[in-house]
Design an enzyme around this catalytic site. Structure first.
Site, short mmCIF file in Angstrom:
data_model
loop_
_atom_site.label_atom_id
_atom_site.label_comp_id
_atom_site.label_asym_id
_atom_site.label_seq_id
_atom_site.Cartn_x
_atom_site.Cartn_y
_atom_site.Cartn_z
NE ARG A 107 -3.84 0.61 1.98
CZ ARG A 107 -5.05 0.67 2.53
NH1 ARG A 107 -5.25 1.41 3.61
NH2 ARG A 107 -6.05 0.01 2.00
CG HIS A 134 -8.51 0.15 -2.68
ND1 HIS A 134 -7.70 -0.95 -2.41
CD2 HIS A 134 -9.13 0.47 -1.50
CE1 HIS A 134 -7.83 -1.27 -1.13
NE2 HIS A 134 -8.68 -0.43 -0.55
CD GLN A 137 -13.03 -2.02 -0.43
OE1 GLN A 137 -12.20 -1.90 0.46
NE2 GLN A 137 -14.20 -2.63 -0.25
CG ASP A 225 -14.02 6.15 -0.36
OD1 ASP A 225 -14.03 5.90 0.86
OD2 ASP A 225 -13.01 6.03 -1.07
CB CYS A 266 -14.15 0.87 0.46
SG CYS A 266 -13.42 2.50 0.66
NE ARG A 294 -10.07 -5.29 0.59
CZ ARG A 294 -9.33 -4.27 1.06
NH1 ARG A 294 -9.92 -3.25 1.66
NH2 ARG A 294 -8.02 -4.25 0.91
#
Ligand code: CP
Length: 308
Positions: A107, A134, A137, A225, A266, A294
């Site tokens: 990440r 991402h 996700q 988000d 998320c 996930r």
């Protein structure tokens, strides 16, 4: 060697196979304790490095637990504590880590870091989030939609808010999985045109509608988000709140979509900002299934990367 860097650069058939395996592996666990081993131990003898240059709860824990369930071992590394954070190049770091571990998840901030890691590593690299995308996700999100509503192909997904990195992977997924995607948000926070180009090159049907109520008409899934992403300066907070307030997901906005429209986020969420708690905790919210998935989706991603 299979790197998992982005949805638009991974073959459609591979994405489908990964999700099919994720569904199978989730079903096979059949409610057993989280620490219990999977029946098959495909990562036995494998060491996985999990590198974080940004904060994380879900990515960190789900990758770590997933590796352990499959019989592998992990080391969780903070970018700041590595020589990487003190001037060692990405290329050298990639070559050194490849002598110790079988798989790298990173990440990071700039997409170029991820790309350089993949270029110089001799083991697979997984994108655990960059400023641009991402993908892990959205694999979990597509899996979650399929669990609740069946195939996502041909469905209408509406993204309300900032055209950020999570939206970017939704756009790529729209091309790969064949759903319609509508972006509703302020023009100042429109998605990256390059991302839209990548998605449209895959055949994605993506539209932009400034009026959130018009946007959600006929929607099967509404997604939002946080208004201020990890890479956004905190100085932008007030301006972003003002820009994005009309795109908050409320019970009124959900009521303007299809009656069985799902809600996803998320996480982490800022309750009362981008979404009301009544929506997050409401009957159409699947946010905690998303978080759980996930784990399952990434286990299948890791198996695909390692070919095990
Ligand atoms: N959604 C997500 O990536 O969560 P974390 O930042 O907690 O990993």
């Amino acid at each position: 060697m299979n790197h998992f860097l982005d949805l638009h650069t991974t073959a459609q058939g591979d994405l489908r196979a990964i999700l099919d395996q994720a569904h199978q592996m989730k079903t096979a666990r059949n409610g057993r304790p989280k620490g219990a081993a999977d029946d098959s131990q495909p990562l036995a003898g494998h060491m996985v490095a999990l590198i974080f240059e940004k904060p994380s709860t879900r990515t960190r824990v789900s990758f770590d637990v997933g590796v352990r369930q499959m019989g592998g071992q992990t080391m969780v590394l903070s970018g700041a504590d590595m020589q990487l954070g003190h001037g060692e190049t990405i290329a050298d770091t990639a070559r050194v880590l490849s002598r110790y571990v079988d798989l790298i998840m990173i990440r990071t901030f700039e997409e170029a870091v991820l790309q350089e890691m993949a270029e110089y590593a001799s083991v697979p690299v997984i994108n655990g989030l960059t400023n641009r995308t991402h993908p892990c996700q959205i694999m979990a999100d597509v899996m979650t939609f399929e669990e609740h509503r069946g195939p996502i192909t041909g469905k209408k997904v509406v993204w309300s808010g900032d055209g950020n990195n999570v939206f970017a992977s939704f756009a790529h997924a729209a091309g790969q999985f064949g759903f319609d995607l509508t972006f509703t948000g302020p023009q100042a926070l429109d998605p990256d045109p390059a991302v839209l180009g990548e998605a449209r090159a895959l055949g994605a049907d993506i539209s932009v509608e400034r009026d959130p109520y018009k946007a959600v008409a006929g929607a099967d899934l509404i997604v939002t988000d946080t208004w201020v992403s990890m890479h956004d300066p905190q100085s932008a907070r007030e301006r972003r709140h003002n820009q994005l307030y009309p795109y908050k997901v409320t019970t009124d906005l959900m009521a303007a979509a299809n009656p069985d429209a799902l809600f996803m986020h998320c996480l982490p969420a800022h309750r009362g900002d981008e979404v009301d708690s009544a929506v997050m905790d409401g009957p159409n919210s699947v946010i905690f299934d998303e978080a759980e998935n996930r784990l399952h989706a990434q286990k299948a991603v890791m198996r695909w990367c390692l070919g095990v």
